[in-house]
Scaffold this motif. Structure first.
Motif, PDB file in Angstrom:
ATOM      1  N   MET A 108      24.133 -86.334  78.708  1.00  0.00           N
ATOM      2  CA  MET A 108      25.328 -85.498  78.730  1.00  0.00           C
ATOM      3  C   MET A 108      25.650 -85.049  80.148  1.00  0.00           C
ATOM      4  O   MET A 108      26.813 -84.991  80.550  1.00  0.00           O
ATOM      5  N   GLN A 109      24.604 -84.741  80.927  1.00  0.00           N
ATOM      6  CA  GLN A 109      24.797 -84.376  82.326  1.00  0.00           C
ATOM      7  C   GLN A 109      25.435 -85.524  83.096  1.00  0.00           C
ATOM      8  O   GLN A 109      26.340 -85.332  83.912  1.00  0.00           O
ATOM      9  N   GLY A 110      24.974 -86.745  82.812  1.00  0.00           N
ATOM     10  CA  GLY A 110      25.549 -87.919  83.465  1.00  0.00           C
ATOM     11  C   GLY A 110      27.007 -88.108  83.099  1.00  0.00           C
ATOM     12  O   GLY A 110      27.836 -88.481  83.956  1.00  0.00           O
ATOM     13  N   VAL A 139      30.422 -87.748  74.309  1.00  0.00           N
ATOM     14  CA  VAL A 139      29.122 -87.339  73.765  1.00  0.00           C
ATOM     15  C   VAL A 139      29.046 -87.632  72.270  1.00  0.00           C
ATOM     16  O   VAL A 139      28.066 -88.207  71.786  1.00  0.00           O
ATOM     17  N   ILE A 140      30.084 -87.267  71.504  1.00  0.00           N
ATOM     18  CA  ILE A 140      30.028 -87.504  70.065  1.00  0.00           C
ATOM     19  C   ILE A 140      30.104 -88.993  69.764  1.00  0.00           C
ATOM     20  O   ILE A 140      29.484 -89.473  68.798  1.00  0.00           O
ATOM     21  N   CYS A 141      30.822 -89.771  70.583  1.00  0.00           N
ATOM     22  CA  CYS A 141      30.831 -91.225  70.413  1.00  0.00           C
ATOM     23  C   CYS A 141      29.420 -91.792  70.587  1.00  0.00           C
ATOM     24  O   CYS A 141      28.982 -92.663  69.821  1.00  0.00           O
ATOM     25  N   ARG A 142      28.717 -91.294  71.584  1.00  0.00           N
ATOM     26  CA  ARG A 142      27.337 -91.735  71.803  1.00  0.00           C
ATOM     27  C   ARG A 142      26.478 -91.412  70.588  1.00  0.00           C
ATOM     28  O   ARG A 142      25.687 -92.238  70.121  1.00  0.00           O
ATOM     29  N   LEU A 348      29.661 -78.776  81.890  1.00  0.00           N
ATOM     30  CA  LEU A 348      30.929 -78.965  82.600  1.00  0.00           C
ATOM     31  C   LEU A 348      31.082 -77.932  83.709  1.00  0.00           C
ATOM     32  O   LEU A 348      31.293 -78.274  84.880  1.00  0.00           O
ATOM     33  N   TYR A 349      30.983 -76.649  83.372  1.00  0.00           N
ATOM     34  CA  TYR A 349      31.152 -75.616  84.396  1.00  0.00           C
ATOM     35  C   TYR A 349      30.028 -75.689  85.431  1.00  0.00           C
ATOM     36  O   TYR A 349      30.256 -75.452  86.624  1.00  0.00           O
TER      37      TYR A 349
END
Length: 386
Positions: A108-110, A139-142, A348-349
């Motif tokens: 997710m960081q990537g 992310v949800i697609c993954r 994100l932030y």
């Protein structure tokens, strides 16, 4: 009930009056069925907990009466009651548990880094569609086992389905999303993998396989639940931070404020404007008699500005603690992806802070015309790394 109130007006004035004067308010039928409005925090929290009185199976959003029953009623995770709700939730719960989300955090960081870097290369972009929409969708697609080669295709479809102004465009895009999952669930049923669609496509509830239609509807539910509100919250949170630069500076100065910032963003944006339940047995709230079959609507942004619960509720404060908002629901239907949404917002932030990204508005944000979700539909910005 006017969608333009949420894009051009101030519904908080009305909700404040209702909390003080008419907290259980009857709306007469129009093109929508008649319904009771709950606007106080504790009334909504109590009703959320009382799943034996307030049913989700007959729909959780207001629909014009001539549209008929919600096709997902009694079939999808969001639109079922016990015991089926618990059975369906048990199939996928582990994927959204703390351990599973933490295992995905590096990926997710990537994704967050890649999305922010792409926006930086563009210089000017729409923060909603180019940044906030992509992270939760990818992310949800993954997690659902969607091939990475199809992520942009689903991004295009969800952008049209969630944000397009033309109802026909939205409907056509939504039908294409259902069609995509019809194909994917058939493939996963034949050759399952380690993903959410495979779990649903091969699952049994009470000894019977889920029907293909039920799998497709639940896939659609997971996609919408995993993307739409996080997209709007991420963009609405960024807008709040830009409108309150001292708050953003406080987070820059102390990254340990990120968790409380995320909670305040969730409270402040309250992107799910309303959630509906149907009474399945008589009850009474503040002297008002709720009959069997009555629709009861929870106005979540109102609950999250209730002055009896939150100090200075109309102030955006990244230091706020405790912050027991109801943005992610409560009780049996507490948001399945609540941990995931929090991590996505934090990443994100956090990525913007890590790269020292300067964000500024590059035009007037456009808010959604909707009584279902509220927040930015588009938000032109300029982004520049330090």
């Amino acid at each position: 009930m006017d969608p333009e109130l949420y894009s051009q007006g101030d519904p908080f004035v009305q909700w404040k009056w209702l909390r003080a004067n008419d907290p259980v308010h009857w709306h007469r039928p129009t093109e929508l069925p008649g319904f009771w409005s709950l606007t106080r925090y504790h009334d909504i929290r109590t009703a959320y907990r009382d799943a034996e009185t307030f049913s989700s199976a007959q729909g959780i959003l207001l629909r014009p009466a001539d549209h008929g029953a919600d096709p997902g009623g009694g079939r999808t995770l969001a639109l079922t009651d016990a015991p089926r709700h618990k059975q369906l939730r048990g199939l996928v719960d582990g994927w959204f548990a703390v351990r599973s989300v933490r295992a995905l955090e590096a990926e997710m960081q990537g994704i967050a880094e890649r999305v922010v870097n792409t926006a930086l290369e563009q210089g000017s972009c729409d923060f909603v569609t180019d940044v906030a929409a992509r992270i939760p969708l990818f992310v949800i697609c993954r997690m659902m086992g969607v091939p990475e080669s199809d992520w942009e295709h689903l991004y295009d479809l969800t952008s049209q389905a969630f944000a397009a102004g033309d109802p026909l465009t939205r409907r056509f895009a939504h039908l294409n999303i259902l069609g995509y999952f019809e194909t994917l669930q058939a493939e996963k049923a034949q050759k399952p993998g380690d993903d959410l669609v495979s779990v649903l496509a091969t699952a049994e509830v009470e000894g019977e396989r889920l029907s293909a239609d039920d799998v497709i509807l639940n896939c659609d539910n997971l996609l919408v639940g995993g993307t739409e509100n996080t997209r709007i919250a991420a963009a609405g949170g960024m807008l709040a931070l830009l409108e309150h630069p001292g708050q953003w500076q406080a987070v820059r100065d102390g990254h340990e404020l990120l968790p409380s910032t995320v909670e305040e963003v969730l409270r402040w944006t309250s992107t799910a404007t309303h959630i509906m339940r149907t009474a399945v047995r008589p009850t009474e709230i503040h002297g008002q008699r709720i009959e069997v079959g009555d629709k009861v609507v929870f106005w979540l942004p109102s609950a999250n500005r209730d002055e009896s619960v939150f100090t200075d509720p109309d102030t955006f404060d990244v230091h706020r603690t405790p912050n027991r908002h109801l943005s992610l629901g409560f009780g049996e239907h507490f948001c399945l992806g609540s941990m995931l949404a929090r991590v996505e917002l934090r990443l994100l932030y956090g990525e913007l802070l890590r790269q020292g990204v300067h964000v500024e508005l590059d035009g007037e944000p456009k808010l959604l015309d909707s009584i279902v979700v509220n927040g930015p539909e588009s938000m032109p910005v300029r982004m520049k790394a330090a």
